[in-house]
Scaffold this motif. Structure first.
Motif, mmCIF file in Angstrom:
data_model
loop_
_atom_site.group_PDB
_atom_site.id
_atom_site.type_symbol
_atom_site.label_atom_id
_atom_site.label_comp_id
_atom_site.label_asym_id
_atom_site.label_seq_id
_atom_site.Cartn_x
_atom_site.Cartn_y
_atom_site.Cartn_z
ATOM 1 N N GLN A 107 0.820 -1.213 0.000
ATOM 2 C CA GLN A 107 0.000 0.000 0.000
ATOM 3 C C GLN A 107 0.854 1.263 0.000
ATOM 4 N N ALA A 108 1.844 1.316 0.894
ATOM 5 C CA ALA A 108 2.602 2.555 1.107
ATOM 6 C C ALA A 108 3.962 2.571 0.412
ATOM 7 N N GLY A 109 4.452 1.403 -0.013
ATOM 8 C CA GLY A 109 5.766 1.356 -0.637
ATOM 9 C C GLY A 109 6.895 1.573 0.341
ATOM 10 N N GLN A 110 6.625 1.314 1.617
ATOM 11 C CA GLN A 110 7.612 1.553 2.662
ATOM 12 C C GLN A 110 7.678 0.320 3.551
ATOM 13 N N ARG A 111 8.875 -0.244 3.696
ATOM 14 C CA ARG A 111 9.052 -1.407 4.555
ATOM 15 C C ARG A 111 9.076 -0.911 6.001
ATOM 16 N N LEU A 112 8.185 -1.447 6.838
ATOM 17 C CA LEU A 112 8.065 -0.984 8.208
ATOM 18 C C LEU A 112 7.732 -2.162 9.106
ATOM 19 N N CYS A 113 8.440 -2.289 10.193
ATOM 20 C CA CYS A 113 8.148 -3.323 11.183
ATOM 21 C C CYS A 113 6.917 -2.879 11.969
ATOM 22 N N LEU A 114 5.990 -3.777 12.175
ATOM 23 C CA LEU A 114 4.729 -3.436 12.839
ATOM 24 C C LEU A 114 4.950 -2.824 14.207
ATOM 25 N N HIS A 115 5.885 -3.363 14.959
ATOM 26 C CA HIS A 115 6.096 -2.847 16.314
ATOM 27 C C HIS A 115 6.831 -1.515 16.314
ATOM 28 N N ASP A 116 7.594 -1.210 15.278
ATOM 29 C CA ASP A 116 8.190 0.122 15.138
ATOM 30 C C ASP A 116 7.131 1.123 14.702
ATOM 31 N N GLY A 117 6.169 0.661 13.902
ATOM 32 C CA GLY A 117 5.104 1.522 13.408
ATOM 33 C C GLY A 117 4.163 1.973 14.496
ATOM 34 N N ALA A 118 4.123 1.246 15.612
ATOM 35 C CA ALA A 118 3.245 1.611 16.714
ATOM 36 C C ALA A 118 3.653 2.941 17.326
ATOM 37 N N LYS A 119 4.901 3.335 17.104
ATOM 38 C CA LYS A 119 5.382 4.589 17.688
ATOM 39 C C LYS A 119 5.021 5.788 16.832
ATOM 40 N N GLU A 120 4.592 5.551 15.580
ATOM 41 C CA GLU A 120 4.270 6.649 14.677
ATOM 42 C C GLU A 120 2.936 7.280 15.027
ATOM 43 N N GLU A 121 2.796 8.540 14.720
ATOM 44 C CA GLU A 121 1.520 9.222 14.840
ATOM 45 C C GLU A 121 0.823 9.120 13.500
#
Length: 124
Positions: A107-121
């Motif tokens: 969807q976003a074209g960005q590799r992101l770990c789910l648990h790191d993504g939890a810190k994003e707003e």
């Protein structure tokens, strides 16, 4: 649930976009225009409808904690796969975590770990 766009203020002279109307007034007084920011790409638009249509952003509400997320968020995919976001319930199977991360990458074209993504707003 409705997706909300943020209203910002553009200096009429230098076209810089500011968060507050006061900052825009101080920049290059006197002309200011309001702009609306796409929740996904943060692009500025003159019309709130154009800001929503810009990247085709959808919204979803977590049924557990009632937080709203846009489709650019990894939590959007978590709700689709697991039925809840990673903020209110971080417990997922390994298969769910991989599926969520892969869907987010598509969807976003960005590799992101789910648990790191939890810190994003990434709320809508």
């Amino acid at each position: 649930m409705s997706i909300k766009v943020k209203e910002r203020h553009r200096c009429g002279s230098c076209r810089t976009v500011h968060d507050s109307i006061e900052d825009a007034k101080e920049c290059c007084a006197p002309t200011i225009t309001s702009v609306y920011v796409c929740p996904a790409c943060k692009g500025s638009h003159d019309d709130p409808d154009k800001a929503l249509e810009c990247c085709g952003v959808e919204g979803i509400r977590c049924p557990s904690c009632y937080r709203d997320y846009n489709s650019a968020s990894i939590h959007f995919q978590a709700i689709k796969v697991a039925g809840h976001c990673n903020i209110c319930n971080p417990l997922l199977t390994v298969d769910q975590q991989f599926a969520i991360e892969d869907m987010h990458y598509e969807q976003a074209g960005q590799r992101l770990c789910l648990h790191d993504g939890a810190k994003e707003e990434t709320h809508v």
